[in-house]
Scaffold this motif. Structure first.
Motif, PDB file in Angstrom:
ATOM      1  N   TRP A 111      52.754   5.833  16.082  1.00 65.69           N
ATOM      2  CA  TRP A 111      52.107   6.624  17.125  1.00 65.69           C
ATOM      3  C   TRP A 111      52.682   8.032  17.068  1.00 65.69           C
ATOM      4  CZ3 TRP A 111      48.209   5.052  20.376  1.00 65.69           C
ATOM      5  CH2 TRP A 111      47.871   3.703  20.313  1.00 65.69           C
ATOM      6  N   ARG A 112      51.778   9.043  17.075  1.00 64.71           N
ATOM      7  CA  ARG A 112      52.211  10.434  17.056  1.00 64.71           C
ATOM      8  C   ARG A 112      51.362  11.255  18.010  1.00 64.71           C
ATOM      9  NH1 ARG A 112      52.446   9.030  11.572  1.00 64.71           N
ATOM     10  NH2 ARG A 112      54.601   8.948  10.800  1.00 64.71           N
ATOM     11  N   VAL A 113      51.976  12.275  18.590  1.00 67.29           N
ATOM     12  CA  VAL A 113      51.257  13.192  19.471  1.00 67.29           C
ATOM     13  C   VAL A 113      50.369  14.057  18.590  1.00 67.29           C
ATOM     14  CG1 VAL A 113      51.458  15.017  21.189  1.00 67.29           C
ATOM     15  CG2 VAL A 113      53.177  13.185  21.104  1.00 67.29           C
ATOM     16  N   THR A 114      49.067  14.118  18.936  1.00 66.63           N
ATOM     17  CA  THR A 114      48.136  14.923  18.155  1.00 66.63           C
ATOM     18  C   THR A 114      47.754  16.223  18.865  1.00 66.63           C
ATOM     19  OG1 THR A 114      46.254  13.684  19.048  1.00 66.63           O
ATOM     20  CG2 THR A 114      47.174  12.940  16.935  1.00 66.63           C
ATOM     21  N   ASP A 115      47.941  16.295  20.178  1.00 71.79           N
ATOM     22  CA  ASP A 115      47.620  17.499  20.930  1.00 71.79           C
ATOM     23  C   ASP A 115      48.299  17.415  22.285  1.00 71.79           C
ATOM     24  OD1 ASP A 115      46.504  19.957  21.557  1.00 71.79           O
ATOM     25  OD2 ASP A 115      44.456  19.203  21.764  1.00 71.79           O
ATOM     26  N   PHE A 116      48.593  18.560  22.872  1.00 70.89           N
ATOM     27  CA  PHE A 116      49.071  18.577  24.250  1.00 70.89           C
ATOM     28  C   PHE A 116      48.796  19.926  24.882  1.00 70.89           C
ATOM     29  CE2 PHE A 116      52.792  19.676  21.722  1.00 70.89           C
ATOM     30  CZ  PHE A 116      53.461  20.659  22.431  1.00 70.89           C
TER      31      PHE A 116
END
Length: 196
Positions: free
Chosen positions: A183-188
């Motif tokens: 799991w990885r952050v793709t946008d914030f």
């Protein structure tokens, strides 16, 4: 990354002046961005333990893994921001896509501007939604982050950069399951101080 451009927001978005601006512009220009999610209440920094007597659902497990990736992204940024190392290999562990691009751009800008960051951000993420619940691949996180103890300093004289207000602000993030299963952050997106 951010939905509102402000000097204080820049510090939180990776302790980088330019990272926040780039993130804010991307977040503000995209429709259906993570900044459209409702604010999260102040909470603990985990999704909370599941009861030992109940089996965790796929949505529960995905939420816990997404929060771990989200918190990992902020810790990776905080470490890299200590030297404004935009090429730090740890940055790819928990971030990808737009999130990673904006993080590295911000750190590159900080390096170019002679800024480093000291301290750590405080986060209180909560899962807003899990899609699809039966076999999750996307988790939306709402956070009330605090950058009061995460500040820019000038590398040449060690003095605070005094680049804007700091404090608690709403952060919304998209965390997605990648092809390698991580799991990885793709946008914030990060809002102004006082938004939570």
């Amino acid at each position: 990354m951010r939905s509102v451009v402000s000097e204080g927001s820049r510090r939180f978005a990776v302790a980088g002046s330019s990272i926040v601006l780039a993130v804010l512009l991307v977040a503000a220009c995209s429709s259906g961005s993570p900044t459209d999610s409702p604010p999260a209440p102040s909470a603990e920094t985990s999704a909370g333990p599941t009861s030992p007597s109940s089996a965790a659902t796929p949505a529960d497990v995905a939420g816990q893994q997404a929060i771990a990736a989200y918190l990992g992204m902020w810790e990776d940024m905080a470490v890299a921001a200590e030297t404004s190392n935009w090429q730090d290999p740890r940055l790819v562990q928990h971030a990808t896509s737009v999130a990673l691009t904006n993080i590295t751009r911000g750190l590159y800008g900080d390096k170019a501007n002679g800024l480093v960051t000291k301290g750590r951000p405080k986060n209180a993420p909560q899962v807003s939604s899990v899609e699809p619940p039966s076999a999750p691949t996307k988790v939306i996180i709402a956070d009330c982050g605090d950058d009061s103890q995460w500040q820019h300093y000038r590398l040449d004289n060690g003095q605070p950069a005094n680049d804007g207000p700091n404090g608690r602000r709403q952060i919304n993030a998209v965390v997605e399951k990648q092809q390698d299963g991580a799991w990885r952050v793709t946008d914030f997106g990060i809002h102004e101080v006082g938004s939570c």
